[in-house]
Design an enzyme around this catalytic site. Structure first.
Site, PDB file in Angstrom:
ATOM      1  N   THR A   1      42.983   4.799  -5.566  1.00 43.76           N
ATOM      2  CA  THR A   1      43.253   5.858  -5.604  1.00 43.76           C
ATOM      3  C   THR A   1      44.280   6.486  -5.243  1.00 43.76           C
ATOM      4  OG1 THR A   1      40.959   6.215  -4.740  1.00 43.76           O
ATOM      5  CG2 THR A   1      42.295   7.970  -3.999  1.00 43.76           C
TER       6      THR A   1
ATOM      7  N   ASP B   1      34.986  10.854  -0.500  1.00 44.06           N
ATOM      8  CA  ASP B   1      35.717  11.805   0.260  1.00 44.06           C
ATOM      9  C   ASP B   1      36.855  12.556  -0.057  1.00 44.06           C
ATOM     10  OD1 ASP B   1      36.851   9.100   0.116  1.00 44.06           O
ATOM     11  OD2 ASP B   1      38.488  10.149   1.221  1.00 44.06           O
TER      12      ASP B   1
HETATM   13  N1  ASP Z   1      38.262   7.332  -1.377  1.00 42.73           N
HETATM   14  C1  ASP Z   1      37.684   7.045  -2.548  1.00 42.73           C
HETATM   15  C2  ASP Z   1      36.192   7.278  -2.813  1.00 42.73           C
HETATM   16  O1  ASP Z   1      35.709   6.690  -1.894  1.00 42.73           O
HETATM   17  C3  ASP Z   1      38.045   5.608  -3.083  1.00 42.73           C
HETATM   18  C4  ASP Z   1      39.553   5.080  -2.814  1.00 42.73           C
HETATM   19  O2  ASP Z   1      40.183   5.495  -2.065  1.00 42.73           O
HETATM   20  O3  ASP Z   1      39.779   4.099  -3.393  1.00 42.73           O
HETATM   21  O4  ASP Z   1      35.875   7.849  -3.757  1.00 42.73           O
END
Ligand code: ASP
Length: 274
Positions: free
Chosen positions: A141, A172
């Protein structure tokens, strides 16, 4: 982190820093940094975003500025190349904070916007349908935080979600206070990691609340990430910037590809921070 990811991160930091140096607002720098990562296809966002279990790429993004506490976000948006731009349009062109699903996509179509090329489909051995996408587990991400000359903070995040997720799952990243937060009276935070745990602790807001209480970024992030692990066995990484420009990158995940401008004319990029 691959050499291509390292170069991309470093280029996006240089570009964003130049914008801040020229006096542009932090929200522009955050948007630009995230845009170049979304466009690269090298991270779990924009062109590189993961697919949900039905083979559809539904993306989440948000952006927030700390002067007027304005925020914009999209969840489950499809087809656009830059979800972060749509999040900023929600902030600037609507009275809302969050648009979701096909109606967020329709909103984006009302603006001049780059759309992603269609992805080819492949049959799975069980007869279901998935899109082909090698090594998506290695993609991360993207997020950014920045402080501009006027003292305004901004934070943003953009993602394709986690490794295995039901269609319609939202993490999130588009949730203000969980994945991002920015307040000129405290600081700016952008999160990565397992969204289901980050949401339950409202991590970004919890960290900025500690900054507001006078704790500096490093102990604030350490405390909240420890709480995440202790209370719910969560895992996450945080970019944290205080209103005075103090900065930390902390993670409980084994790796976190990230970088920062070190204040001495140099960009630092690494995939592990202590
Ligand atoms: N936080 C992101 C989610 O849960 C995924 C990630 O940060 O890799 O959608």
């Amino acid at each position: 982190m691959s050499p291509a990811q390292r170069t991309c991160l470093s280029d996006s930091l240089v570009h964003a820093f130049d914008m801040l140096w020229e006096g542009l607002p932090s929200i522009c720098a955050v948007e630009a940094a995230i845009c170049s990562l979304e466009a690269s296809g090298l991270f779990n966002a924009g062109l590189g975003a993961r697919l949900q279990m039905d083979g559809i790429r539904r993306m989440d993004a948000s952006i927030m500025e700390g002067h007027h506490l304005q925020a914009g976000a999209v969840a489950g948006i499809e087809g656009v190349q830059h979800p972060i731009k749509v999040a900023r349009l929600v902030l600037e062109r609507t009275n809302h904070v969050l648009l979701v699903g096909p109606l967020a996509t329709r909103f984006a179509r009302g603006f001049t916007m780059k759309f992603q090329p269609r992805v080819g489909k492949a049959r799975t051995s069980k007869g279901g349908t998935v899109h082909k996408k090698p090594n998506s587990e290695e993609l991360e991400t993207v997020g950014a935080v920045a402080l501009d000359r006027s003292g305004t903070l901004a934070a943003g995040a953009s993602t394709g979600g986690i490794g295995v997720m039901l269609p319609g799952r939202v993490g999130d990243s588009p949730l203000i206070g969980s994945g991002v937060y920015a307040d000129n009276e405290s600081g700016a935070v952008s999160m990565t990691g397992f969204g289901e745990s980050i949401i339950r602790i409202a991590v970004a807001k919890e960290i900025t609340d500690r900054l507001a209480g006078g704790i500096s970024p490093s102990p604030a992030a350490r405390f909240v990430l420890r709480k995440l692990v202790r209370r719910i066995q969560g895992s996450a990484g945080a970019l944290v910037l205080s209103r005075t420009g103090q900065f930390t990158i902390r993670h409980t995940t084994p790796h976190m590809a990230a970088g920062y401008w070190n204040g001495k004319g140099r960009v630092v990029v690494a995939d592990r921070f202590s």
